[in-house]
Every structure is written in C-alpha cells, then in structure tokens.
Write an enzyme that holds these catalytic residues in place. Sequence first.
Site, PDB file in Angstrom:
ATOM      1  N   GLU A 193      29.271  63.679  66.894  1.00  0.00           N
ATOM      2  CA  GLU A 193      29.356  63.861  65.437  1.00  0.00           C
ATOM      3  C   GLU A 193      28.618  65.135  65.010  1.00  0.00           C
ATOM      4  O   GLU A 193      27.755  65.114  64.118  1.00  0.00           O
ATOM      5  CB  GLU A 193      28.871  62.605  64.688  1.00  0.00           C
ATOM      6  CG  GLU A 193      29.732  61.410  64.998  1.00  0.00           C
ATOM      7  CD  GLU A 193      29.596  60.222  64.042  1.00  0.00           C
ATOM      8  OE1 GLU A 193      28.683  60.206  63.208  1.00  0.00           O
ATOM      9  OE2 GLU A 193      30.446  59.309  64.142  1.00  0.00           O
ATOM     10  N   GLU A 316      34.553  56.172  69.203  1.00  0.00           N
ATOM     11  CA  GLU A 316      33.853  55.199  68.338  1.00  0.00           C
ATOM     12  C   GLU A 316      34.875  54.615  67.371  1.00  0.00           C
ATOM     13  O   GLU A 316      35.552  55.376  66.652  1.00  0.00           O
ATOM     14  CB  GLU A 316      32.709  55.847  67.547  1.00  0.00           C
ATOM     15  CG  GLU A 316      31.489  56.150  68.391  1.00  0.00           C
ATOM     16  CD  GLU A 316      30.294  56.642  67.592  1.00  0.00           C
ATOM     17  OE1 GLU A 316      30.139  56.246  66.420  1.00  0.00           O
ATOM     18  OE2 GLU A 316      29.519  57.425  68.171  1.00  0.00           O
TER      19      GLU A 316
HETATM   20  O1  AHR Z   1      27.924  53.531  65.999  1.00  0.00           O
HETATM   21  C1  AHR Z   1      26.958  53.799  65.026  1.00  0.00           C
HETATM   22  C2  AHR Z   1      26.938  55.252  64.610  1.00  0.00           C
HETATM   23  O2  AHR Z   1      28.151  55.577  63.994  1.00  0.00           O
HETATM   24  C3  AHR Z   1      26.823  56.264  65.712  1.00  0.00           C
HETATM   25  O3  AHR Z   1      25.509  56.486  66.084  1.00  0.00           O
HETATM   26  C4  AHR Z   1      27.407  57.493  65.106  1.00  0.00           C
HETATM   27  O4  AHR Z   1      27.991  58.337  66.053  1.00  0.00           O
HETATM   28  C5  AHR Z   1      28.395  56.955  64.087  1.00  0.00           C
HETATM   29  O5  AHR Z   1      28.233  57.531  62.855  1.00  0.00           O
END
Ligand code: AHR
Length: 514
Positions: A193, A316
């Site tokens: 991110e 994710e």
């Molecule tokens: O999964 C939780 C968080 O969500 C992670 O640390 C981040 O990459 C995303 O914003």
Amino acid sequence: MKKLSVLLIVLLTAFSVKAQVNVLEIEATGGKTQINKNIYGQFAEHLGRCIYDGIWVGKDSPIPNVNGYRKDLLEALQALKVPVLRWPGGCFADTYHWRNGIGALNERPKIKNVFWGGTVEDNSFGTHEFLNLCELLGCDPYISANVGSGTVGEMVDWIEYMTSDDDVPMANLRKKNGRAKPWDVKFIGIGNESWGCGGDMTPEFYADLMRQYSNYAKMYGGDKFDRIGCGSNGSDFNWTKVLMEKGRNNMDGLSLHYYTIAGEGWNNKSAATGFGEDLYFSGLKKALFMDELVTKHSNIMDQYDKEKRVPLLVDEWGIWTDVEPGTIPGHLFQQNSMRDALIASSTLDILNKHCERVKMANIAQVVNVLQAMILTQGNKMVLTPTYHVFKMFTVHQDATFLPSNLICEKYELNNDQIPAISSSSSIDKNGKIHVTLSNLNPNKEIKLDVNLKGKGFSKVSSATVLTASAFNSCNTFDKPETVVPTSFKNFKKASDTKLEVTIPSKSVIVLELE
Ligand code: AHR
C-alpha cells in the site's frame, strides 16, 4: 384501456416469474487454464492477535503447541491446504526491520506496532519462526519487504539471509542462528500500500522506487522468487496504468487490494453480528464488485502485457466490519457469519473465473483479524463459516477452470438486485468435475438445472452444503458448530448430462461429478 394494461402487466409479471428457469451450462471439455492454487492464499500480519496468540504462543505456553505454534491452529490450517502465506504485513511490513526478529529470543529488542494499536511486541516471532511455519504447513512464503521506512540494503541483506547458500555474511549469520539450508521463498513484495500507509507515494514515484528495489532483489535473488509490485487501492485504475507503463518489465506480479466495507463506509461501518437484511444484501453486492474491478484492472494490464506475463495478485481482500465490542479498535478482531461465508464463496468463484490473469489472492487475515478463518480465545479455537468455505473450495486448487454460462433469477431488495446464484467449475487431474454453487437469496431455495456440455457423468460422488438458520448466524466459543458443512442430498440425476439441484436459501454447495 387503463384496466386492460394493468391486467396485462399483472399477467406478464406472473408469467415471467413462473417462466424463470435457472440453468448452468458447463463446457466440460472446454477447459484451458489452470486455477492457480495460490488464489486460496492467506495473509498473516503483526496485527492484534493474529501472530501473537493466534499463531504463536511460545514454547512455554500452557496452550498445547508445537515448538511455539498453536497445535490446534496448525492442524486446522494443514487441513485447509494453505498454498501461500503472506507476512509480515500489511501496513506493519513497511515499519518492520527484520534484524530485530532473529537470534536469541531474550536478546531481541521490543517493537511498538505503530499502525495497530501501539501494541508493544517482543519480536519472538521473526524470520525463522515464519519460514519454519510455512514449512510445517507445506505452503509457499510471500515476504513483504519494507520499502516505506527501510532501505534497499536492508532488503537485499534479508534476501541473502533467507535464500543464499553462498559463503556470504548474511547466509553465515543464518547458519549461526541455527538454520543451515536456505528457505524456499517464492514471492517478495516490494512494499505494501505504497499509496497509503506504505509511504503515501504517487504512482510515478513508486514506480521508480519499485524498479530500483526490484533491480537489486533480482541481483541478489536471481529467479528464485517473483517480485510483486504494490498495486492499486480498489478502483484506482491510474495506479495500474502507471505501474504497467513504467514498471512492467521490473516486476513478476502486480497486486490489488479490495475490501468489502460493511455498512456505509470507512467511518461508519456496521457490526459483524446481529445485522439485518439490508446489510446482508449490501455486503454481498459490494463483494460482487470484485468482478468488475478485476475485469477493469485486467483490461488495463492487457494493453501493456497481452501475453499475461505479469499476473494480478489480489493480495488483500475480505469483509471489514466493526470490531467486536470490548476489543481494542486497532486490533480488528471481528466475528464471521453465514453472510461472510457467501462473500467468500462468491469472491472465490469470481477469482476462479479470472484465473487467466489472477494467479494469487490472500484473504485478510488467517486468524483473529478481519475475515478470519480461525478465532481463538485462550485455549479455545473456533473455525469460522469462511474457514469451511475455503475447505470446501480446496477441490478447485490447481484444477482446470471450466467455462460456463449461468442464467439465473435475481435476488431483489429495496429496488436493488444482484444475481441470486454464484458458481464456478473445474476439472481435476483425475477427471472429476467440481461445481461450487451459492444461493445468495436468504429467503427462498432455488431450483437449478446443471447441464454438462461435451461429456457426461455417471454419478455425483460427493456433495456438501454449508448453510445456517439465519444469514447472520456465527460460530462462537460457546457454540462453535452452529455453521458447519453437512452432506447434501437435494439433487436428482435427470440424464447423463443433466443434474437437477435444489439449493437451499443462503447456502454454499460443492458437488463432485464423475
Ligand atoms: O489487513 C489490514 C490492513 O489493511 C493492512 O495492514 C493494510 O495493507 C490494509 O489497509
């Protein structure tokens, strides 16, 4: 005249409701692409009770453990056939300095987890503990390197520490710390991110930085692992465009993050339990957006990479709700319901369908965080409805995707609608066809004709269903078996190529045809 047209509308509506036939037509001999097993990947971050408590209790814990890993969790994850595990973050990854997590336990410095609740961690779970866990699970490690607050030098030292067999300082340090052979690290993420918690960068700036880090990662690691570029935040299509334009030759994969936010939005999320049908519906609708999202990102990638050399990795995803009352907000501990099982099943169906471009996905997260497979409390453990979906869907891992055409009714609520059925199909190396079906409508069962094209089947060799009395039913520490898979019987073989299935409301089914 007016009366006549009202009558006509009533008749037409009645007729169309009656005439709705749900049909799934599967090209049984039309498969070309393998569903990469890594689509069933997991994610473990230093966040809340994911690592400490969830995975790692330490060797001296009264909780039964194998060299410090919770025994119950190890067994549950082994049964899940986890193909790949991403670590150490998440946002945490860009604050992580790997040297703090090696060597004698009592000499490791503590670290404040600045992203997640300010919790102080003792670094007792580090590189060795993670990579040995992957070996115990038989899964591939996916390491997220620190680009946000680290350096290129720190990253290549870590790469050398983990993967080199040469007579070089980092490999020798690893040997001194008790591990002779290098580990088989398959994926290195170049930051996480980077548009947000990982450095708040522009795509242009990140693309240049990614090229620099990737260049040295390759110099020290060769082709041992794939280098994964940090991808877009949901619908930020410009990020994908810039990365593909400037960096496609410097990465072996590009990621994408997409969360289903329960409720109105980030600042007004809803609870994971006790919600009504409006939140059930909107959760599913937002999750189904994954199809459009992946299609659009893939189209951009196609413009620069027709051969599909650079895969898309949804590293994710999952539903994000309010935390459970009484828990630390920064620890993201949430319950998991039948709705979330349907979010998992329909998302996995979507990712299967995009298997030409999508080669990995990592649900967030494996234990005690967000849409978890497992919840723990002291020595108790609960398998969530999402866990059961992942277990049912293991049959698709590395099988050949079978194209299909689904005509189905809609599930409507408050003048809005989504398709009532989600499905995907594959054929495994033994010629067995697996069909996953979900009925998203919580109010009615649905009859579906499944037709095979190109070849027939002689029997349904296994059939399993996951459903619950309510769409918000959960497994709790007191009642851990409220939502569990059972044997499914409500189908009829109508011919060599046709199966008639009645899918219960709010349910997930997996059928095996041979
Ligand atoms: O999964 C939780 C968080 O969500 C992670 O640390 C981040 O990459 C995303 O914003």
